[in-house]
Enzyme design. Structure first.
Site, PDB file in Angstrom:
ATOM      1  N   HIS A   1     -14.467  22.133 -15.302  1.00 19.96           N
ATOM      2  CA  HIS A   1     -14.362  21.368 -14.056  1.00 19.96           C
ATOM      3  C   HIS A   1     -12.911  21.342 -13.553  1.00 19.96           C
ATOM      4  O   HIS A   1     -11.970  21.220 -14.339  1.00 19.96           O
ATOM      5  CB  HIS A   1     -14.855  19.934 -14.276  1.00 19.96           C
TER       6      HIS A   1
ATOM      7  N   LYS B   1      -7.336  29.041 -34.965  1.00 16.86           N
ATOM      8  CA  LYS B   1      -6.232  29.991 -35.080  1.00 16.86           C
ATOM      9  C   LYS B   1      -6.550  31.008 -36.174  1.00 16.86           C
ATOM     10  O   LYS B   1      -7.325  30.722 -37.095  1.00 16.86           O
ATOM     11  CB  LYS B   1      -4.940  29.258 -35.413  1.00 16.86           C
TER      12      LYS B   1
ATOM     13  N   ALA C   1     -16.713  26.894 -39.928  1.00 19.58           N
ATOM     14  CA  ALA C   1     -17.503  25.780 -39.411  1.00 19.58           C
ATOM     15  C   ALA C   1     -16.614  24.734 -38.766  1.00 19.58           C
ATOM     16  O   ALA C   1     -15.526  24.425 -39.255  1.00 19.58           O
ATOM     17  CB  ALA C   1     -18.317  25.160 -40.548  1.00 19.58           C
TER      18      ALA C   1
END
Length: 234
Positions: free
Chosen positions: A156, A223, A203
């Site tokens: 947005h 990263k 995860a």
């Protein structure tokens, strides 16, 4: 017989674990047969062959069927919602698996159609996952994903403080995952993410930006912690 049928559907040799009890084989075969029957009933209106061996769980909802193209051997788990309403539609390659209660939404609003979603052959996404493909989501072949993975392919605009954020529009870059990646549970992909071939994503990671091929990544934001080629921290 179960191995023969699975091999014919998948197009490659399929072997059951020799320690699997016969009672389990019978139960699994029965459930899969019912799923194939549901697939035959659900295939009408979809861009697929009646003989594609589409397996469909209970309470699956296909929306805007003419914009959904499905290959052979596709499995859609119970309670999943697949909506093809978009400029390019929803395309699922051969032997794709959509986990139970997952949602693929190719347009957020009807006033601005989304780009759509493509999942390549033999890719799979786990249960309770969400694919928001308004900005476009392209997933390659042999991509395996855990439970509760989510894609958010638009952002947005919010710079103008005198107007509500909802009235300022969105930006769309899309999300791409190349072939042969492993995505852990609860991973979130943000708009503009580009994941190279052969990556492993830990995860709980939040993925944005460009990820080089053969990278192992983790964190918020994710990263590179090592590469699969050298096996060491870059």
């Amino acid at each position: 017989m179960a191995e023969y049928a699975a091999t014919r559907i998948k197009g490659s040799e399929y072997r059951l674990d020799p320690d699997l009890p016969m009672s389990s084989v019978v139960g699994i075969s029965g459930r899969r047969s019912l799923a194939v029957l549901r697939g035959l009933l659900q295939a009408f209106g979809l861009r697929t062959s009646l003989w594609s061996a589409l397996c469909v769980g209970r309470d699956v909802d296909f929306r805007n069927r003419r914009m959904i193209k499905i290959g052979k051997g596709v499995t859609v788990g119970r309670g999943a919602v697949l909506d093809g309403l978009s400029r390019r539609g929803l395309v699922l390659g051969d032997n794709v698996t959509i986990g139970p209660y997952s949602i693929i939404e190719t347009s957020g609003v009807v006033t601005d159609l989304g780009e759509g979603c493509v999942m390549g052959a033999r890719s799979a996404i786990g249960s309770h996952s969400f694919v928001g493909a308004a900005g476009g989501v392209w997933i390659g072949e042999d991509v395996i994903m855990g439970n509760r993975v989510s894609f958010h392919s638009e952002n947005h605009v919010f710079e103008d403080t005198s107007r509500p954020i909802r009235d300022q529009g969105v930006t769309r870059e899309g999300i791409t995952i190349d072939d042969d990646c492993w995505v852990g549970a609860n991973v979130t992909f943000l708009d503009g993410a580009r994941v190279g071939r052969g990556c492993v994503i830990a995860a709980g990671s939040v993925v944005r930006g460009e990820i080089p091929p053969m990278s192992v990544i983790a964190g918020v934001p994710a990263k590179v912690i090592k590469t699969r080629k050298q096996g060491r921290t870059p």
